[in-house]
Enzyme design. Structure first.
Site, PDB file in Angstrom:
ATOM      1  N   PHE A 178       0.849  -1.197   0.000  1.00 53.11           N
ATOM      2  CA  PHE A 178       0.000   0.000   0.000  1.00 53.11           C
ATOM      3  C   PHE A 178       0.890   1.254   0.000  1.00 53.11           C
ATOM      4  O   PHE A 178       1.930   1.266   0.683  1.00 53.11           O
ATOM      5  CB  PHE A 178      -0.894  -0.028   1.240  1.00 53.11           C
ATOM      6  CG  PHE A 178      -1.992   0.996   1.211  1.00 53.11           C
ATOM      7  CD1 PHE A 178      -3.169   0.751   0.515  1.00 53.11           C
ATOM      8  CD2 PHE A 178      -1.848   2.207   1.858  1.00 53.11           C
ATOM      9  CE1 PHE A 178      -4.185   1.695   0.471  1.00 53.11           C
ATOM     10  CE2 PHE A 178      -2.856   3.157   1.826  1.00 53.11           C
ATOM     11  CZ  PHE A 178      -4.035   2.899   1.134  1.00 53.11           C
ATOM     12  N   ASP A 190       0.953  -5.309   8.161  1.00 54.70           N
ATOM     13  CA  ASP A 190      -0.180  -4.393   8.124  1.00 54.70           C
ATOM     14  C   ASP A 190      -1.424  -5.243   7.839  1.00 54.70           C
ATOM     15  O   ASP A 190      -1.546  -5.830   6.761  1.00 54.70           O
ATOM     16  CB  ASP A 190       0.044  -3.351   7.019  1.00 54.70           C
ATOM     17  CG  ASP A 190      -1.044  -2.287   6.992  1.00 54.70           C
ATOM     18  OD1 ASP A 190      -2.177  -2.581   7.415  1.00 54.70           O
ATOM     19  OD2 ASP A 190      -0.750  -1.166   6.533  1.00 54.70           O
ATOM     20  N   TYR A 238     -11.122   1.298  10.615  1.00 48.65           N
ATOM     21  CA  TYR A 238     -12.324   1.839   9.942  1.00 48.65           C
ATOM     22  C   TYR A 238     -12.768   0.984   8.766  1.00 48.65           C
ATOM     23  O   TYR A 238     -13.779   1.265   8.159  1.00 48.65           O
ATOM     24  CB  TYR A 238     -12.098   3.282   9.493  1.00 48.65           C
ATOM     25  CG  TYR A 238     -10.822   3.549   8.721  1.00 48.65           C
ATOM     26  CD1 TYR A 238     -10.729   3.235   7.370  1.00 48.65           C
ATOM     27  CD2 TYR A 238      -9.718   4.124   9.344  1.00 48.65           C
ATOM     28  CE1 TYR A 238      -9.564   3.483   6.659  1.00 48.65           C
ATOM     29  CE2 TYR A 238      -8.546   4.376   8.644  1.00 48.65           C
ATOM     30  CZ  TYR A 238      -8.469   4.052   7.303  1.00 48.65           C
ATOM     31  OH  TYR A 238      -7.316   4.293   6.606  1.00 48.65           O
ATOM     32  N   LYS A 239     -12.008  -0.061   8.433  1.00 48.66           N
ATOM     33  CA  LYS A 239     -12.393  -0.940   7.329  1.00 48.66           C
ATOM     34  C   LYS A 239     -13.305  -2.046   7.874  1.00 48.66           C
ATOM     35  O   LYS A 239     -14.397  -1.757   8.331  1.00 48.66           O
ATOM     36  CB  LYS A 239     -11.135  -1.437   6.621  1.00 48.66           C
ATOM     37  CG  LYS A 239     -10.430  -0.270   5.907  1.00 48.66           C
ATOM     38  CD  LYS A 239      -9.065  -0.602   5.356  1.00 48.66           C
ATOM     39  CE  LYS A 239      -8.511   0.624   4.620  1.00 48.66           C
ATOM     40  NZ  LYS A 239      -7.097   0.531   4.344  1.00 48.66           N
ATOM     41  N   ARG A 275     -13.628  -3.892  -6.649  1.00 47.30           N
ATOM     42  CA  ARG A 275     -13.512  -4.612  -5.376  1.00 47.30           C
ATOM     43  C   ARG A 275     -14.855  -4.636  -4.652  1.00 47.30           C
ATOM     44  O   ARG A 275     -15.511  -3.599  -4.528  1.00 47.30           O
ATOM     45  CB  ARG A 275     -12.480  -3.927  -4.470  1.00 47.30           C
ATOM     46  CG  ARG A 275     -11.116  -3.751  -5.111  1.00 47.30           C
ATOM     47  CD  ARG A 275     -10.130  -3.068  -4.171  1.00 47.30           C
ATOM     48  NE  ARG A 275     -10.577  -1.744  -3.754  1.00 47.30           N
ATOM     49  CZ  ARG A 275      -9.969  -1.016  -2.833  1.00 47.30           C
ATOM     50  NH1 ARG A 275      -8.903  -1.493  -2.212  1.00 47.30           N
ATOM     51  NH2 ARG A 275     -10.423   0.182  -2.518  1.00 47.30           N
TER      52      ARG A 275
HETATM   53  C1  LIG Z   1      -6.197   1.704   4.230  1.00 48.59           C
HETATM   54  C2  LIG Z   1      -4.775   1.356   4.434  1.00 48.59           C
HETATM   55  C3  LIG Z   1      -3.900   2.247   5.071  1.00 48.59           C
HETATM   56  C4  LIG Z   1      -4.345   3.620   5.460  1.00 48.59           C
HETATM   57  O1  LIG Z   1      -3.547   4.191   6.452  1.00 48.59           O
HETATM   58  P1  LIG Z   1      -4.060   5.487   7.222  1.00 48.59           P
HETATM   59  O2  LIG Z   1      -2.912   5.958   7.991  1.00 48.59           O
HETATM   60  O3  LIG Z   1      -5.245   5.083   8.039  1.00 48.59           O
HETATM   61  O4  LIG Z   1      -4.513   6.481   6.177  1.00 48.59           O
HETATM   62  C5  LIG Z   1      -2.612   1.817   5.314  1.00 48.59           C
HETATM   63  N1  LIG Z   1      -2.192   0.581   4.922  1.00 48.59           N
HETATM   64  C6  LIG Z   1      -3.007  -0.287   4.293  1.00 48.59           C
HETATM   65  C7  LIG Z   1      -2.509  -1.636   3.906  1.00 48.59           C
HETATM   66  C8  LIG Z   1      -4.320   0.083   4.014  1.00 48.59           C
HETATM   67  O5  LIG Z   1      -5.113  -0.756   3.376  1.00 48.59           O
END
Ligand SMILES: *Cc1c(COP(=O)(O)O)cnc(C)c1O
Length: 410
Positions: free
Chosen positions: A125, A197, A222-223, A371
């Site tokens: 990501f 992560d 939040y996911k 998705r």
């Molecule tokens: C959504 C997501 C993020 C987002 O990070 P934030 O700091 O909350 O913006 C980071 N890593 C992955 C793998 C994600 O899917």
């Protein structure tokens, strides 16, 4: 052959069905398949916000003493620990995922001071990659971020110079899921740490941090964990590493004796030293809506439901839309799949826009992946059926060709 009756039969047998009514329903007729981006929120969130407001009006600064605001990061962590294979006192909810990545990646480098390589993949990501690149720059080029594209080549590259293997458990586009046990085994054998992560995994699939031999982990709440837009992130450290180093950000909330207002930093015992500043009290209060539900959810039930939704959706996409140009992009083997199901179509962007108009909320990622994120606590198998039917209709009638669908939203 799957049909609507069969889907309804699956729903009738679903032990998690009782949770659906505890979430705010989307607009009538809408199927919400966006848990990979932001999950649904529980119905009682507005009442929680009102209670917090009332407490503030009545108690003002005493709110800090009479409520559990300062304990929330650890209470929230304990509420979801069982879903990620963690002990309750090894996980906290604080800051955001990007900041937690920085905190733990820098910690990993201090735990392996003689090693200089952060091993990752170029498809990780963006924020994960950027945090690593920024940290390497900050450290004046002493550290190398090595991104390797092929999975087997990445595993083979783990060596005596590897400080940390730095990966997302699940790919945010294809939904490919790394075999955490295997990666951790290879890393350990070479003396390297692992930092995971779990943003696209926690609250959907079987995450077992401790059992897999992982060292460090972060993830969004939040996911799939349904904490609401921008809710604070989780942070986990295997117990044996917690006390070995100061935290990178030595904030007052991570001090051993917070209200002593000492002049010199002394780290709190254990995971609590990873707290930085004042917790996001309002966000914490709202995320607790979902986390109170998670405390009632057994991980095996969660995983069984997610697997069943995934297999149903994949079968329906193939059965109903396979001849119309839809190709599943996610791994066929559920054990290698993450929270969402991704599929390709030559005109994926416009198709995704037309789906939104038809009440099917998914998301699009370049170059051509649509998705569907599967939130196990509030989705039905029947929802998968309806989504596949609407997609089929859009493809058959080619409504996606409408000019208004050519501009693709994020
Ligand atoms: C959504 C997501 C993020 C987002 O990070 P934030 O700091 O909350 O913006 C980071 N890593 C992955 C793998 C994600 O899917």
């Amino acid at each position: 052959m799957l049909d609507l009756d069969r889907c309804r039969q699956f729903d009738a047998d679903d032990p998690l069905a009782r949770f659906r009514d505890r979430f705010a329903a989307p607009e009538a007729g809408t199927i919400f398949l966006d848990a990979n981006s932001v999950g649904a929120m529980p119905k009682d969130v507005p009442a929680r916000a009102a209670r917090l407001w009332q407490l503030w009006v009545e108690q003002r600064r005493r709110g800090w003493t009479v409520s559990d605001w300062l304990e929330k990061p650890s209470l929230l962590g304990a509420s979801i620990a069982h879903l990620i294979g963690a002990q309750p006192d090894d996980v906290i909810v604080t800051d955001n995922t990007s900041i937690n990545l920085f905190k733990l990646l820098s910690l990993a480098l201090r735990l392996r001071p003689e090693r200089k390589v952060v091993l990752t993949e170029p498809g990780n990501f963006p924020t994960d990659l950027f945090i690593a690149q920024g940290l390497a720059r900050y450290l004046g080029g002493q550290v190398e971020v090595r991104a390797i594209d092929r999975r087997d080549a990445l595993l083979d590259a783990i060596g005596a110079d590897t400080a940390v293997v730095y990966l997302s458990h699940v790919d945010y586009r294809t939904s490919y899921r790394w075999d955490m046990v295997e990666v951790c085994r290879r890393a350990r054998a070479a003396g390297a740490l692992t930092l995971w992560d779990v943003s696209h995994a926690a609250g959907a699939i079987d995450v077992d941090l401790e059992g897999s031999g992982a060292d460090l982990a972060v993830g969004c709440t939040y996911k799939y964990l349904c904490g609401g837009p921008g809710s604070p992130a989780l942070l986990w450290i295997r117990k044996e590493h917690q006390k070995r180093e100061w935290p990178t950000i030595a904030g007052w909330m991570g001090h051993a004796d917070l209200f002593a207002f000492a002049s010199d930093y002394e780290p709190a015992p254990g995971i609590m030293r990873q707290l930085t500043g004042t917790p996001a009290v309002i966000a914490d209060e709202l995320v607790a809506g979902a986390f109170d539900l998670w405390r009632e959810v057994r991980k095996d039930e969660l995983v069984a439901k997610h697997r069943s939704l995934s297999e149903t959706l994949k079968a329906l996409l193939e059965q109903e839309c396979g001849d119309l140009g839809v190709a599943i992009d996610s791994p066929a083997d559920y054990e290698r799949q993450g929270g969402h199901v991704a599929f390709r179509h030559a005109h994926g962007g416009p198709v995704c826009e037309a789906l939104l108009d038809a009440g099917v909320v998914g998301s699009f990622r370049k170059p051509g992946v649509v998705r569907f994120g599967l939130g196990p606590l509030y989705l039905l198998h029947e929802d998968c059926w309806i989504a596949a039917q609407r997609l089929k209709e859009i493809l058959e009638t080619e409504t996606w060709r409408d000019p208004k669908y050519q501009k693709v939203s994020v």
